[in-house]
Design a protein around this motif. Structure first.
Motif, PDB file in Angstrom:
ATOM      1  N   LYS A  70       0.868  -1.173   0.000  1.00  0.00           N
ATOM      2  CA  LYS A  70       0.000   0.000   0.000  1.00  0.00           C
ATOM      3  C   LYS A  70       0.908   1.227   0.000  1.00  0.00           C
ATOM      4  CE  LYS A  70      -3.369   2.080   3.246  1.00  0.00           C
ATOM      5  NZ  LYS A  70      -3.035   3.422   2.856  1.00  0.00           N
ATOM      6  N   PRO A  71       0.847   2.071  -1.041  1.00  0.00           N
ATOM      7  CA  PRO A  71       1.731   3.236  -1.109  1.00  0.00           C
ATOM      8  C   PRO A  71       1.457   4.222   0.040  1.00  0.00           C
ATOM      9  CG  PRO A  71       0.697   2.796  -3.232  1.00  0.00           C
ATOM     10  CD  PRO A  71      -0.009   1.941  -2.222  1.00  0.00           C
ATOM     11  N   LEU A  72       2.542   4.729   0.631  1.00  0.00           N
ATOM     12  CA  LEU A  72       2.406   5.690   1.733  1.00  0.00           C
ATOM     13  C   LEU A  72       2.944   7.058   1.359  1.00  0.00           C
ATOM     14  CD1 LEU A  72       3.674   3.812   4.942  1.00  0.00           C
ATOM     15  CD2 LEU A  72       1.309   4.288   4.283  1.00  0.00           C
ATOM     16  N   THR A  73       4.192   7.098   0.892  1.00  0.00           N
ATOM     17  CA  THR A  73       4.831   8.384   0.596  1.00  0.00           C
ATOM     18  C   THR A  73       5.494   8.349  -0.778  1.00  0.00           C
ATOM     19  OG1 THR A  73       6.898   7.688   1.640  1.00  0.00           O
ATOM     20  CG2 THR A  73       5.333   8.886   3.022  1.00  0.00           C
ATOM     21  N   ALA A  74       5.689   9.543  -1.355  1.00  0.00           N
ATOM     22  CA  ALA A  74       6.302   9.636  -2.683  1.00  0.00           C
ATOM     23  C   ALA A  74       7.238  10.828  -2.744  1.00  0.00           C
ATOM     24  CB  ALA A  74       5.206   9.773  -3.739  1.00  0.00           C
ATOM     25  N   LEU A  75       8.300  10.683  -3.526  1.00  0.00           N
ATOM     26  CA  LEU A  75       9.255  11.759  -3.792  1.00  0.00           C
ATOM     27  C   LEU A  75       9.336  11.970  -5.299  1.00  0.00           C
ATOM     28  CD1 LEU A  75      12.042  10.359  -1.446  1.00  0.00           C
ATOM     29  CD2 LEU A  75      10.917  12.561  -1.089  1.00  0.00           C
ATOM     30  N   ASN A  76       9.198  13.221  -5.738  1.00  0.00           N
ATOM     31  CA  ASN A  76       9.309  13.517  -7.170  1.00  0.00           C
ATOM     32  C   ASN A  76      10.770  13.580  -7.607  1.00  0.00           C
ATOM     33  OD1 ASN A  76       6.571  13.880  -7.963  1.00  0.00           O
ATOM     34  ND2 ASN A  76       6.542  15.859  -6.889  1.00  0.00           N
ATOM     35  N   ILE A  77      11.044  13.074  -8.800  1.00  0.00           N
ATOM     36  CA  ILE A  77      12.381  13.163  -9.397  1.00  0.00           C
ATOM     37  C   ILE A  77      12.229  13.865 -10.747  1.00  0.00           C
ATOM     38  CG2 ILE A  77      14.330  11.847 -10.320  1.00  0.00           C
ATOM     39  CD1 ILE A  77      13.163   9.569  -8.399  1.00  0.00           C
ATOM     40  N   VAL A  78      12.952  14.973 -10.935  1.00  0.00           N
ATOM     41  CA  VAL A  78      12.765  15.774 -12.149  1.00  0.00           C
ATOM     42  C   VAL A  78      14.109  16.127 -12.783  1.00  0.00           C
ATOM     43  CG1 VAL A  78      11.870  17.963 -13.057  1.00  0.00           C
ATOM     44  CG2 VAL A  78      10.654  16.825 -11.197  1.00  0.00           C
ATOM     45  N   GLY A  79      14.210  15.898 -14.080  1.00  0.00           N
ATOM     46  CA  GLY A  79      15.295  16.465 -14.872  1.00  0.00           C
ATOM     47  C   GLY A  79      14.643  17.422 -15.856  1.00  0.00           C
ATOM     48  N   ALA A 105      -1.536   8.041  -1.174  1.00  0.00           N
ATOM     49  CA  ALA A 105      -0.193   8.361  -0.669  1.00  0.00           C
ATOM     50  C   ALA A 105      -0.012   9.883  -0.649  1.00  0.00           C
ATOM     51  CB  ALA A 105       0.867   7.704  -1.549  1.00  0.00           C
ATOM     52  N   VAL A 106       1.120  10.330  -0.112  1.00  0.00           N
ATOM     53  CA  VAL A 106       1.364  11.764  -0.013  1.00  0.00           C
ATOM     54  C   VAL A 106       2.778  12.083  -0.496  1.00  0.00           C
ATOM     55  CG1 VAL A 106       2.089  11.606   2.430  1.00  0.00           C
ATOM     56  CG2 VAL A 106       1.237  13.777   1.518  1.00  0.00           C
ATOM     57  N   ILE A 107       2.901  13.194  -1.231  1.00  0.00           N
ATOM     58  CA  ILE A 107       4.237  13.632  -1.680  1.00  0.00           C
ATOM     59  C   ILE A 107       4.942  14.315  -0.514  1.00  0.00           C
ATOM     60  CG2 ILE A 107       5.506  15.144  -3.259  1.00  0.00           C
ATOM     61  CD1 ILE A 107       3.125  14.812  -5.213  1.00  0.00           C
ATOM     62  N   VAL A 108       6.129  13.832  -0.196  1.00  0.00           N
ATOM     63  CA  VAL A 108       6.857  14.400   0.940  1.00  0.00           C
ATOM     64  C   VAL A 108       8.060  15.229   0.490  1.00  0.00           C
ATOM     65  CG1 VAL A 108       6.094  12.634   2.573  1.00  0.00           C
ATOM     66  CG2 VAL A 108       8.187  12.253   1.250  1.00  0.00           C
ATOM     67  N   GLY A 109       8.305  15.287  -0.808  1.00  0.00           N
ATOM     68  CA  GLY A 109       9.430  16.083  -1.289  1.00  0.00           C
ATOM     69  C   GLY A 109       9.850  15.638  -2.668  1.00  0.00           C
ATOM     70  N   GLY A 110      11.098  15.967  -2.992  1.00  0.00           N
ATOM     71  CA  GLY A 110      11.606  15.573  -4.297  1.00  0.00           C
ATOM     72  C   GLY A 110      12.899  16.284  -4.599  1.00  0.00           C
ATOM     73  N   HIS A 111      13.373  16.082  -5.804  1.00  0.00           N
ATOM     74  CA  HIS A 111      14.619  16.716  -6.194  1.00  0.00           C
ATOM     75  C   HIS A 111      14.596  16.951  -7.699  1.00  0.00           C
ATOM     76  CE1 HIS A 111      18.772  17.896  -5.693  1.00  0.00           C
ATOM     77  NE2 HIS A 111      19.080  17.174  -6.761  1.00  0.00           N
ATOM     78  N   SER A 112      15.081  18.139  -8.118  1.00  0.00           N
ATOM     79  CA  SER A 112      15.155  18.384  -9.559  1.00  0.00           C
ATOM     80  C   SER A 112      16.548  18.881  -9.933  1.00  0.00           C
ATOM     81  CB  SER A 112      14.085  19.396  -9.982  1.00  0.00           C
ATOM     82  OG  SER A 112      14.337  20.632  -9.360  1.00  0.00           O
TER      83      SER A 112
END
Ligand code: CO
Ligand code: CO
Ligand code: CO
Length: 319
Positions: A70-79, A105-112
């Motif tokens: 069951k998905p809980l958290t997500a992080l975006n990855i961007v180029g 689920a909920v987005i908790v951050g990411g990196h680009s």
């Protein structure tokens, strides 16, 4: 070859690691639960940023669903290329966030980073009960094999790049790729699926092969039962076959036996790399009725496409 020199990753709590060719890593956090972790990102496969974001997120979430998690958290990855307008990035992230929300689920951050070629993807962490982990490795002789999305997205997205696809078909394919494998996953857990994987870049046969070898069985595919998106056979005949199809086929040579009565274009579909494809699920006979009925009553696409057999000379037999 050089990858083989990397140290093995081992830990007492690592239940499924990357050397097992499964959909996601599984790490025990207490007596009852484990984390399920995965990451996926790629360049746009459709023109519309919003739909690309939806598809990339659905594709990443799918690996958690394929394990029964069951998905809980997500992080975006961007180029992202510096010369593109930020409205494009906004569209991608909006599409992605809607799918992550739909997954609960909920987005908790990411990196680009700045990148010459646009890329987007998501790293997803989910949770799973230790006794409900569904890997590639549990398929047993006599199990039915089900597929929950039609095949042919690689051929159609190749056609889209060559302007050969009608707007109606583009819409159908986008909707399919953006659809979550959430409910199919819930149903397979309920009916004690023995093994599962999602169909992505290695195509139906590539992923079926992983299941067959991990489970030490032979998988028989009924080619006449395969669900195929409309116009895919015609497009394959016109040569709109992505390069990955040939790589996938080359990788599996000697591992499969295909009836020579089979239409050559069906072969392309068997190896066609899928984006955000369906789940391939092995179900024991005692649960087949309940599984099929619930898939039908909840209106989830589902097709019986094969059977698990005793291990023989070939990992895969296509009849
Ligand atoms: Co996968
Ligand atoms: Co993946
Ligand atoms: Co950072």
């Amino acid at each position: 070859e050089t990858l083989k020199k990397l140290p093995k990753s081992e830990h007492p709590n690592l239940i499924v690691g990357f050397n097992k060719a499964d959909d996601a890593g599984v790490f025990r956090i207490n007596e009852h639960q484990a984390l399920v972790q995965t990451v996926d990102f790629f360049p746009p496969i459709v023109d519309d940023p919003y739909y690309f974001g939806q598809i990339a997120a659905a594709n990443a979430l799918s690996d958690v669903y394929a394990m029964g998690g069951k998905p809980l958290t997500a992080l975006n990855i961007v180029g992202f290329p510096g010369n593109l307008p930020s409205t494009i990035l906004r569209g991608i992230l909006l599409g992605g966030s809607e799918k992550i929300e739909e997954a609960g689920a909920v987005i908790v951050g990411g990196h680009s980073i700045k990148d010459n070629e646009l890329k987007y993807g998501v790293s997803v962490t989910g949770i799973i009960n230790i006794n409900q982990i569904i890997t590639n490795a549990g398929a047993e002789t006599g199990n039915n094999l089900y597929l929950t999305k039609p095949l042919g997205t690689g051929i159609i997205t190749t056609g889209i790049k060559r302007d050969a696809i009608s707007p109606e078909l583009i819409k159908t394919v986008i909707d399919q790729m953006a659809a979550l494998n959430k409910e199919a996953s819930e149903i397979m857990i309920k009916y004690n699926a023995k093994a599962a994987t999602d169909i992505t870049g290695f195509g139906l046969l590539g992923h079926a092969y992983e299941m067959a070898t991990a489970s030490k069985v032979t998988i028989r595919i009924f080619s006449e039962k395969l669900p195929i998106l409309s116009e895919v056979l015609r497009l394959a005949e016109e040569g709109m076959v992505p390069g990955g199809t040939f790589t996938n086929r080359e990788y599996l040579k000697d591992k499969y036996l295909i009836s020579d009565k089979l239409n050559k274009n069906i072969e392309h579909i068997l190896f066609d790399p899928q984006t955000s494809g369906g789940l391939l699920i092995a179900v024991a006979q005692e649960y087949v009725d309940g599984f099929e009925k619930e898939m039908k009553s909840r209106n989830i696409f589902n097709r019986l496409i094969g059977q698990v057999e005793v291990s023989g000379n070939y990992s895969l037999i296509i009849e």
